[in-house]
Design a protein around this motif. Structure first.
Motif, short mmCIF file in Angstrom:
data_model
loop_
_atom_site.label_atom_id
_atom_site.label_comp_id
_atom_site.label_asym_id
_atom_site.label_seq_id
_atom_site.Cartn_x
_atom_site.Cartn_y
_atom_site.Cartn_z
N ASP A 73 0.91 -0.88 0.23
CA ASP A 73 -0.34 0.26 -0.05
C ASP A 73 0.75 0.87 0.26
O ASP A 73 1.80 1.70 0.71
CB ASP A 73 -0.99 -0.46 1.09
N LEU A 74 0.99 1.94 -0.93
CA LEU A 74 2.09 3.40 -1.36
C LEU A 74 1.16 3.65 -0.80
O LEU A 74 1.33 5.72 -1.24
CB LEU A 74 2.31 2.72 -2.98
N GLY A 75 0.00 4.54 -0.36
CA GLY A 75 -1.04 5.17 -0.29
C GLY A 75 -1.28 5.61 -0.83
O GLY A 75 -1.73 4.95 -2.19
N ASN A 82 -5.07 13.26 -6.93
CA ASN A 82 -5.82 12.58 -8.09
C ASN A 82 -6.80 11.39 -7.48
O ASN A 82 -6.87 10.75 -8.61
CB ASN A 82 -4.30 11.75 -9.25
N ALA A 83 -6.39 11.61 -6.25
CA ALA A 83 -8.10 10.53 -5.69
C ALA A 83 -7.95 9.17 -6.44
O ALA A 83 -8.91 9.20 -6.43
CB ALA A 83 -9.37 11.39 -6.43
N THR A 84 -7.20 8.81 -6.58
CA THR A 84 -6.71 7.65 -7.13
C THR A 84 -5.16 6.48 -6.16
O THR A 84 -4.57 7.78 -5.40
CB THR A 84 -6.02 7.55 -7.85
N PRO A 85 -5.61 5.77 -5.39
CA PRO A 85 -4.49 4.90 -5.14
C PRO A 85 -3.09 4.98 -5.69
O PRO A 85 -2.64 5.23 -7.53
CB PRO A 85 -4.62 3.05 -4.90
N GLN A 122 2.30 19.66 -7.09
CA GLN A 122 1.61 19.43 -6.43
C GLN A 122 1.50 19.04 -5.01
O GLN A 122 1.10 19.22 -4.10
CB GLN A 122 0.62 18.65 -7.66
N ARG A 123 3.42 18.90 -4.19
CA ARG A 123 3.26 18.49 -3.14
C ARG A 123 2.41 17.06 -3.10
O ARG A 123 2.05 16.79 -1.83
CB ARG A 123 2.75 19.77 -2.07
N ASP A 124 2.95 16.77 -4.27
CA ASP A 124 1.70 14.92 -3.39
C ASP A 124 2.15 14.26 -3.39
O ASP A 124 3.27 13.22 -3.40
CB ASP A 124 1.04 14.41 -4.42
#
Length: 325
Positions: free
Chosen positions: A81-83, A88-91, A287-289
């Motif tokens: 599980d990489l978060g 992007n509202a996606t795993p 995007q600082r994601d």
């Protein structure tokens, strides 16, 4: 096979330690940067209530101490599980899997072209050392090595896309095109030419110079003088006795340069709007994601470790004198 398994397991153990160290380093560096995803979301909304921001940080786990966030991230990685990418509202894993084929196509094509062309040019240059052919190949190799990748890409777009109209300016597919599988493959291949060649030229220059130097070094060894004294043809000496030994440093260099190739892919994918992992990481930075950026860096480092293990195995197969133990 009995000696192969312990070697692979030992290298995999080293690889796991390396990847774990990369995770810790990347996690700490990213969280040392000012601001976080919640600050970015608040900035896009124009204004936000402090309590709402605090609730968002609690929801994303950003209000926890750094070591707890790191421990939780490790536990999630062990469960593949990489978060979650909030932008992007996606795993994150789904995003990486979706972008991975494009990057693999670009990287494999570039490395294949660079290795093959570098090997051929290096052999030709070494066999005709100190001639006009050798000088031309050496100058071209130096030119491609010294020229920035982004400049090569932009000039390629100007020449082959804008002026001549032979190739598309960017992207991976023709938007709106309705093709069968063969036409789709040809369409991707047409879009692939410019980014793959741009990425390959820099590495081709390195392989050409390396192959030339390696060939000349092997030519001066005693067993080559012995082969010459026996009256063997120069072509047979070059391809039967010199080339197999001279190619070994290139194999090592390919394994080492996979990381560099991934770094170059970020720039090339950005210039040509190629929808791969490099472009994904580039967007994640702005995007600082954090979750997405950590995921792409983890995946890239794991890929480099695995490819280097395969490189060591290939090296041992090409030169039986080198034991894998």
């Amino acid at each position: 096979m009995k000696s192969l398994a312990p070697y692979v397991m030992r290298r995999l153990g080293h690889g796991v330690i390396t990847v774990a160290a990369i995770i810790v380093l990347n996690f700490i560096i990213l969280h040392l940067a000012p601001g976080d995803t919640v600050d970015l979301l608040a900035g896009e909304f124009g204004a936000a209530d402090p309590q709402y921001l605090a609730d968002l940080r609690a929801r994303f786990g950003l209000d926890q101490p750094l070591y707890i966030q790191l421990g939780q991230y490790f536990w999630n990685v062990l469960q593949l599980d990489l978060g979650y990418s909030f932008r992007n509202a996606t795993p994150v894993l789904n995003l990486i899997v979706a972008r991975l084929p494009a990057t693999l196509i670009l990287m494999l094509t570039a490395i294949l072209v660079a290795f093959t062309a570098g090997l051929l040019l290096g052999v030709i240059s070494a066999r005709r050392v100190n001639t006009l052919t050798d000088d031309v190949i050496s100058v071209l190799a130096l030119l491609f090595y010294a020229t920035p990748l982004f400049w090569l890409g932009l000039m390629g777009i100007v020449l082959f896309s804008v002026k001549l109209g032979w190739l598309p300016t960017g992207g991976m597919y023709t938007i709106g095109g309705r093709y069968n599988w063969l036409q789709s493959a040809l369409d991707v291949g047409r879009h692939l030419i410019l980014p793959a060649m741009t990425l390959a030229l820099y590495h081709m220059a390195i392989y050409t110079r390396l192959m030339r130097a390696s060939m000349l070094e092997v030519y001066n060894l005693d067993y080559i003088r012995t082969a010459r004294s026996k009256g063997l043809m120069p072509r047979r000496i070059a391809f039967r006795h010199v080339l197999p030994n001279a190619v070994l440093p290139m194999v090592t260099m390919v394994g080492i340069q996979i990381g560099t190739l991934l770094g170059g892919a970020v720039m090339i994918e950005t210039v040509f709007n190629w929808p791969g992992l490099g472009r994904l990481a580039f967007d994640a930075v702005f995007q600082r994601d954090y979750n997405l950026l950590l995921g792409t860096m983890l995946f890239a480092s794991s890929l480099v470790v695995v490819i280097n293990i395969f490189t060591d195995l290939i090296y041992a197969v090409l030169d039986p004198r080198i034991g894998i133990s």
